[in-house]
Structure formats: structure tokens, C-alpha cells
Scaffold this motif. Structure first.
Motif, PDB file in Angstrom:
ATOM      1  N   GLU A  30       0.818  -1.236  -0.128  1.00  0.00           N
ATOM      2  CA  GLU A  30       0.019  -0.034   0.168  1.00  0.00           C
ATOM      3  C   GLU A  30       1.005   1.279   0.031  1.00  0.00           C
ATOM      4  O   GLU A  30       0.416   2.196  -0.706  1.00  0.00           O
ATOM      5  CB  GLU A  30      -0.963   0.024   1.378  1.00  0.00           C
ATOM      6  N   GLU A  31       2.060   1.362   0.828  1.00  0.00           N
ATOM      7  CA  GLU A  31       2.790   2.445   0.840  1.00  0.00           C
ATOM      8  C   GLU A  31       3.576   2.851  -0.541  1.00  0.00           C
ATOM      9  O   GLU A  31       3.666   3.752  -1.017  1.00  0.00           O
ATOM     10  CB  GLU A  31       3.853   2.154   1.926  1.00  0.00           C
ATOM     11  N   HIS A  36       3.606   5.243  -6.179  1.00  0.00           N
ATOM     12  CA  HIS A  36       3.240   5.408  -7.678  1.00  0.00           C
ATOM     13  C   HIS A  36       2.080   6.438  -7.682  1.00  0.00           C
ATOM     14  O   HIS A  36       2.057   7.243  -8.956  1.00  0.00           O
ATOM     15  CB  HIS A  36       2.957   4.050  -8.040  1.00  0.00           C
ATOM     16  N   LEU A  37       1.021   6.356  -6.763  1.00  0.00           N
ATOM     17  CA  LEU A  37      -0.121   7.226  -7.258  1.00  0.00           C
ATOM     18  C   LEU A  37       0.401   8.842  -7.232  1.00  0.00           C
ATOM     19  O   LEU A  37       0.061   9.439  -8.040  1.00  0.00           O
ATOM     20  CB  LEU A  37      -0.952   7.146  -5.972  1.00  0.00           C
ATOM     21  N   ALA A  76      -6.712   5.169 -10.651  1.00  0.00           N
ATOM     22  CA  ALA A  76      -7.516   4.996 -12.272  1.00  0.00           C
ATOM     23  C   ALA A  76      -7.762   6.445 -12.583  1.00  0.00           C
ATOM     24  O   ALA A  76      -7.522   6.756 -14.164  1.00  0.00           O
ATOM     25  CB  ALA A  76      -8.575   4.175 -12.096  1.00  0.00           C
ATOM     26  N   ARG A  77      -8.088   7.327 -11.879  1.00  0.00           N
ATOM     27  CA  ARG A  77      -8.298   8.604 -12.483  1.00  0.00           C
ATOM     28  C   ARG A  77      -7.251   9.236 -12.910  1.00  0.00           C
ATOM     29  O   ARG A  77      -7.010   9.806 -14.200  1.00  0.00           O
ATOM     30  CB  ARG A  77      -9.008   9.405 -11.436  1.00  0.00           C
ATOM     31  N   ARG A  78      -6.251   9.485 -12.168  1.00  0.00           N
ATOM     32  CA  ARG A  78      -4.936   9.925 -12.642  1.00  0.00           C
ATOM     33  C   ARG A  78      -4.352   9.206 -13.630  1.00  0.00           C
ATOM     34  O   ARG A  78      -3.697   9.760 -14.771  1.00  0.00           O
ATOM     35  CB  ARG A  78      -3.919   9.945 -11.471  1.00  0.00           C
ATOM     36  N   TRP A  79      -4.237   7.808 -13.863  1.00  0.00           N
ATOM     37  CA  TRP A  79      -3.788   7.225 -14.850  1.00  0.00           C
ATOM     38  C   TRP A  79      -4.471   7.527 -16.091  1.00  0.00           C
ATOM     39  O   TRP A  79      -3.930   7.556 -17.323  1.00  0.00           O
ATOM     40  CB  TRP A  79      -3.889   5.722 -14.584  1.00  0.00           C
ATOM     41  N   GLY A  80      -5.577   7.715 -15.974  1.00  0.00           N
ATOM     42  CA  GLY A  80      -6.560   8.158 -17.134  1.00  0.00           C
ATOM     43  C   GLY A  80      -6.168   9.568 -17.850  1.00  0.00           C
ATOM     44  O   GLY A  80      -6.549   9.985 -18.881  1.00  0.00           O
ATOM     45  N   GLN A  81      -5.484  10.255 -17.304  1.00  0.00           N
ATOM     46  CA  GLN A  81      -5.049  11.635 -17.545  1.00  0.00           C
ATOM     47  C   GLN A  81      -3.825  11.475 -18.242  1.00  0.00           C
ATOM     48  O   GLN A  81      -3.271  12.683 -18.783  1.00  0.00           O
ATOM     49  CB  GLN A  81      -5.009  12.553 -16.212  1.00  0.00           C
ATOM     50  N   VAL A  82      -3.144  10.483 -18.239  1.00  0.00           N
ATOM     51  CA  VAL A  82      -1.675  10.572 -18.605  1.00  0.00           C
ATOM     52  C   VAL A  82      -1.839  10.116 -20.110  1.00  0.00           C
ATOM     53  O   VAL A  82      -2.389   8.812 -20.307  1.00  0.00           O
ATOM     54  CB  VAL A  82      -0.943   9.441 -17.935  1.00  0.00           C
ATOM     55  N   PHE A 146      12.594   0.940  -8.775  1.00  0.00           N
ATOM     56  CA  PHE A 146      12.152   0.329  -7.336  1.00  0.00           C
ATOM     57  C   PHE A 146      12.878  -0.733  -7.181  1.00  0.00           C
ATOM     58  O   PHE A 146      12.330  -2.068  -7.604  1.00  0.00           O
ATOM     59  CB  PHE A 146      10.522   0.148  -7.408  1.00  0.00           C
ATOM     60  N   VAL A 147      13.757  -0.936  -6.278  1.00  0.00           N
ATOM     61  CA  VAL A 147      14.658  -2.134  -5.900  1.00  0.00           C
ATOM     62  C   VAL A 147      14.096  -2.980  -4.758  1.00  0.00           C
ATOM     63  O   VAL A 147      13.639  -2.642  -3.954  1.00  0.00           O
ATOM     64  CB  VAL A 147      15.985  -1.579  -5.495  1.00  0.00           C
TER      65      VAL A 147
END
Length: 192
Positions: A30-31, A36-37, A76-82, A146-147
Motif C-alpha cells: 500500500e505504501e 506510484h499514485l 485510475a483517475r490519474r492514470w486516465g489523464q496520462v 524500485f529495487v
């Protein structure tokens, strides 16, 4: 003009998928998911190959029978703006159904540089196959890894053979699950 960043999750021994193709060991908790968000805010565009595009279509709309939480809905909302640029010579326009996606066929360096020039912010290039030519041509500005605290012993390498990168650490973030985000800027690229 934007900047080009190669972003990926990677094992301690340098692979994004193991010898069987599994990459679930790199799934964010989650963190890390929240990180990523938050980083989606700086993205103008994402360049990805067929497999990653198919995987990320999951975020086009909430699947029936699943109950996304607030974090998933916001992602999902932010991904849809990329803006998405799908680099695949085997896909057709009809297969690229995300409203924010464009099929660009085989990704040339000229086309990639054009995408970056037209972007107001960061352009992520995701996946070692898609990014290989750009890395070797020295046009990737930053690398964000992201190791994951996992050694897989072989598989799909995060960086192409022949790249000898001289990088400078510009940011780092450690997470409670042992994952570390390391962000590097290029200083030069030498042939090995």
C-alpha cells in the motif's frame, strides 16, 4: 519540453521478471502504491509496449465484481489523464481501446524524441524491451528503479547489455517492505 525517465521495479540482481516471466514479486504494498499514485502527478505521458499496455488496461474502469478502494479509484483517475503511447508493431488500432492511448507502432528514436519534446512534463518509458534502444542511444534523462529485496537468479534484465551508464543519485526513498526507490540522472553513457 519534457524529460524522459525509464521507470521499473527490479530485483536486487537486476531483473524485472524471473526466468519464468513472473514479476509478481515486485508488486507494491500500500505504501509503495501510494508513492506510484503521487508520482503520476508529474507524468505527461507513458510509453509502453504491448504486454504492459494490456496489463495496465485494468485501470480503464473498475472491474465488475471488484470493490476498488479510494486509492485505486484515484490511481485510475490519474492514470486516465496520462497520455499513453503504445509501442507495438503487432497490435492494431482497434486493439488500443483506452481513451488516452495512441498506437505508435514500432517506436523509433525520432518518434520518442518527438513525444518528449511535445510533453510539458515527464515522459516515462516502461519496460526494458521498449527502453533498450533509447538507453543505448543515450536519450534517457533519468532512471527510477524500485529495487525489491528479492534475488531471482535470472530472467529479463532491467538494463540492456552493452550499456555502461554513469549516473548520479538525485533522490531516494525507502519503504517499510524493504523496497527502495532510487532515482538517478545520467551524467554520460559509455559503450562497454
Amino acid at each position: 519540453m519534457g524529460t524522459l525517465c525509464y521507470t521499473t521495479s527490479v530485483s536486487l540482481d537486476g531483473y524485472i521478471a524471473d526466468a519464468t516471466g513472473d514479476f509478481q514479486w515486485g508488486a507494491p504494498n500500500e505504501e509503495v502504491f501510494q508513492f506510484h499514485l503521487d508520482r503520476l502527478a508529474r507524468l505527461s505521458a507513458e510509453v509502453l509496449g504491448r504486454n504492459t499496455y494490456e496489463l495496465m488496461k485494468y485501470w480503464d474502469e473498475e472491474p465488475e465484481g471488484e470493490d476498488w478502494g479510494e486509492q485505486e479509484r484515484e490511481f485510475a483517475r490519474r492514470w486516465g489523464q496520462v497520455k499513453l503511447f503504445v509501442a507495438s508493431s503487432s497490435m492494431t488500432e482497434a486493439e488500443v481501446t483506452s481513451p488516452n492511448a495512441t498506437l505508435c507502432g514500432r517506436l523509433t528514436l525520432d518518434r520518442l524524441q518527438e513525444i518528449v519534446r511535445e510533453a510539458p512534463n515527464e515522459v516515462d518509458i516502461f519496460g526494458p524491451t521498449v527502453a533498450q534502444e533509447a538507453i543505448l542511444a543515450n536519450i534517457v534523462d533519468e532512471f527510477e528503479f524500485f529495487v525489491v529485496p528479492k534475488v531471482v537468479g535470472g530472467g529479463l534484465r532491467a538494463l540492456p547489455e552493452g550499456a555502461n551508464l554513469d549516473l548520479k543519485l538525485v533522490d531516494q526513498q525507502a519503504f517499510s517492505n524493504g523496497t527502495v526507490c532510487l532515482r538517478y540522472a545520467k551524467t554520460s553513457l559509455m559503450w562497454g
